[in-house]
Motif scaffolding. Sequence first.
Motif, PDB file in Angstrom:
ATOM      1  N   HIS A  11       0.865  -1.190   0.000  1.00 42.37           N
ATOM      2  CA  HIS A  11       0.000   0.000   0.000  1.00 42.37           C
ATOM      3  C   HIS A  11       0.897   1.234   0.000  1.00 42.37           C
ATOM      4  O   HIS A  11       2.100   1.126   0.190  1.00 42.37           O
ATOM      5  N   ASP A  12       0.270   2.420  -0.080  1.00 44.07           N
ATOM      6  CA  ASP A  12       1.054   3.657   0.067  1.00 44.07           C
ATOM      7  C   ASP A  12       1.367   3.925   1.540  1.00 44.07           C
ATOM      8  O   ASP A  12       0.731   3.363   2.437  1.00 44.07           O
ATOM      9  N   ILE A  13       2.326   4.816   1.752  1.00 43.88           N
ATOM     10  CA  ILE A  13       2.477   5.442   3.073  1.00 43.88           C
ATOM     11  C   ILE A  13       1.965   6.866   2.929  1.00 43.88           C
ATOM     12  O   ILE A  13       2.522   7.653   2.160  1.00 43.88           O
ATOM     13  N   HIS A  46      -2.853  11.679   2.694  1.00 46.79           N
ATOM     14  CA  HIS A  46      -3.689  11.015   1.678  1.00 46.79           C
ATOM     15  C   HIS A  46      -4.305  12.098   0.786  1.00 46.79           C
ATOM     16  O   HIS A  46      -4.110  13.303   1.031  1.00 46.79           O
ATOM     17  N   THR A  47      -5.040  11.646  -0.233  1.00 50.25           N
ATOM     18  CA  THR A  47      -5.504  12.596  -1.260  1.00 50.25           C
ATOM     19  C   THR A  47      -6.980  12.966  -1.100  1.00 50.25           C
ATOM     20  O   THR A  47      -7.531  13.646  -1.955  1.00 50.25           O
ATOM     21  N   GLY A  48      -7.603  12.485  -0.040  1.00 46.37           N
ATOM     22  CA  GLY A  48      -9.045  12.697   0.126  1.00 46.37           C
ATOM     23  C   GLY A  48      -9.374  14.001   0.831  1.00 46.37           C
ATOM     24  O   GLY A  48      -9.276  14.082   2.044  1.00 46.37           O
ATOM     25  N   GLY A  82      -3.400  -2.752  -1.502  1.00 42.87           N
ATOM     26  CA  GLY A  82      -4.363  -1.650  -1.389  1.00 42.87           C
ATOM     27  C   GLY A  82      -4.053  -0.564  -2.397  1.00 42.87           C
ATOM     28  O   GLY A  82      -3.872  -0.851  -3.584  1.00 42.87           O
ATOM     29  N   TYR A  83      -3.915   0.660  -1.911  1.00 44.81           N
ATOM     30  CA  TYR A  83      -3.735   1.831  -2.778  1.00 44.81           C
ATOM     31  C   TYR A  83      -2.412   1.746  -3.549  1.00 44.81           C
ATOM     32  O   TYR A  83      -1.348   1.582  -2.962  1.00 44.81           O
ATOM     33  N   LEU A  84      -2.512   1.865  -4.873  1.00 42.02           N
ATOM     34  CA  LEU A  84      -1.315   1.849  -5.716  1.00 42.02           C
ATOM     35  C   LEU A  84      -1.098   3.238  -6.305  1.00 42.02           C
ATOM     36  O   LEU A  84      -2.052   3.994  -6.525  1.00 42.02           O
ATOM     37  N   TYR A 217     -15.681   9.415   7.210  1.00 41.58           N
ATOM     38  CA  TYR A 217     -14.391   9.431   7.908  1.00 41.58           C
ATOM     39  C   TYR A 217     -13.338   8.759   7.047  1.00 41.58           C
ATOM     40  O   TYR A 217     -13.540   7.641   6.579  1.00 41.58           O
ATOM     41  N   HIS A 218     -12.220   9.425   6.845  1.00 39.44           N
ATOM     42  CA  HIS A 218     -11.210   8.915   5.929  1.00 39.44           C
ATOM     43  C   HIS A 218     -10.498   7.686   6.484  1.00 39.44           C
ATOM     44  O   HIS A 218     -10.223   7.606   7.674  1.00 39.44           O
ATOM     45  N   GLY A 219     -10.162   6.751   5.593  1.00 41.07           N
ATOM     46  CA  GLY A 219      -9.340   5.597   5.968  1.00 41.07           C
ATOM     47  C   GLY A 219     -10.113   4.426   6.551  1.00 41.07           C
ATOM     48  O   GLY A 219      -9.522   3.397   6.887  1.00 41.07           O
ATOM     49  N   GLY A 221     -12.186   2.370   5.141  1.00 35.65           N
ATOM     50  CA  GLY A 221     -12.148   1.181   4.279  1.00 35.65           C
ATOM     51  C   GLY A 221     -10.887   0.374   4.548  1.00 35.65           C
ATOM     52  O   GLY A 221     -10.913  -0.864   4.588  1.00 35.65           O
ATOM     53  N   ASP A 222      -9.767   1.074   4.735  1.00 39.31           N
ATOM     54  CA  ASP A 222      -8.489   0.394   4.997  1.00 39.31           C
ATOM     55  C   ASP A 222      -8.491  -0.246   6.378  1.00 39.31           C
ATOM     56  O   ASP A 222      -7.913  -1.329   6.576  1.00 39.31           O
ATOM     57  N   ILE A 223      -9.125   0.442   7.335  1.00 41.33           N
ATOM     58  CA  ILE A 223      -9.207  -0.101   8.700  1.00 41.33           C
ATOM     59  C   ILE A 223     -10.051  -1.373   8.684  1.00 41.33           C
ATOM     60  O   ILE A 223      -9.669  -2.400   9.254  1.00 41.33           O
TER      61      ILE A 223
END
Length: 283
Positions: A11-13, A46-48, A82-84, A217-219, A221-223
Amino acid sequence: MMRQKRVCAIHDISCFGKCSLTVALPIISSAGIEVSVVPTIILSTHTGGITGYTRRDLSGDILPIISHWQSLNLTFDAIYTGYLGSFEQLDIVSEVIARLRSDENLIIVDPVMADNGRLYTGFSEDFPSGMLKLVQKADIIVPNITEATLLLGEPFREGPYTKEYINKLLTGLAKLGPNKIVITGVYFDELKYGVACLDTSGAGPDYVMSSRISGHYHGTGDIFASALAAGILNDYSLVDSSGIAADFTARSITRTELAGTDPRFGVNFEAELPELIKRLGLI
Ligand code: PXL
């Protein structure tokens, strides 16, 4: 003593704004699983809903990292992507999967690319067709509704949804290859919100619902996906892992809402880690 399991997380950092690797690492580690990381890109945030972020693409580092690991004969119980950072990274990550996959390990693909009917900033219109190829290699996928419709080439629909519609998405996604599918962001009325899951080896589909919390709330989905991976790797079924992950995510959001934190800054999942570990039966 049981052998400790090991996951390769790709995933990204995002240096600020809890998501991707900065949530996958603590959540999966807390569940007793070793996490080896492959950062795809480093962003200042992040970009959101945040602009002006810095980006450093790590495409050129990914395969050399894997080659070094292969020279050490490292093996992984799961590969979790995850995020590429770019379209090109889809091919690179396919190559990583080809190199690290075995008969025993699980390929978990979270096709992170869109939400609320729109692609994330920076992704081109052809990104979903590239992501489709990665999804076809997966055992487990965790799309939200927007990502599910993009993968199936269908128009995005606003909710509330019907069970018939969600089941059609689940079976359509299963035809792409993965045998376990969890769709997030599912709701059949305005009061409850949750996920739908299909394990093609069981009866299913199943729905895991809890009270709806307003706001985005951001993130989260990853959680959810990281906690799902933690459940699966601790040998819980898909529906049980989904329930554990959904409760963990909902409790983290509630805590954050009560604290009045900026939704772009991510949720306080850290305070919920002890409860997650209890639910997983680890303490
Ligand atoms: O949570 C998904 C995600 C992960 N990583 C980055 C993002 C996003 C969603 O916007 O921007 C960098």
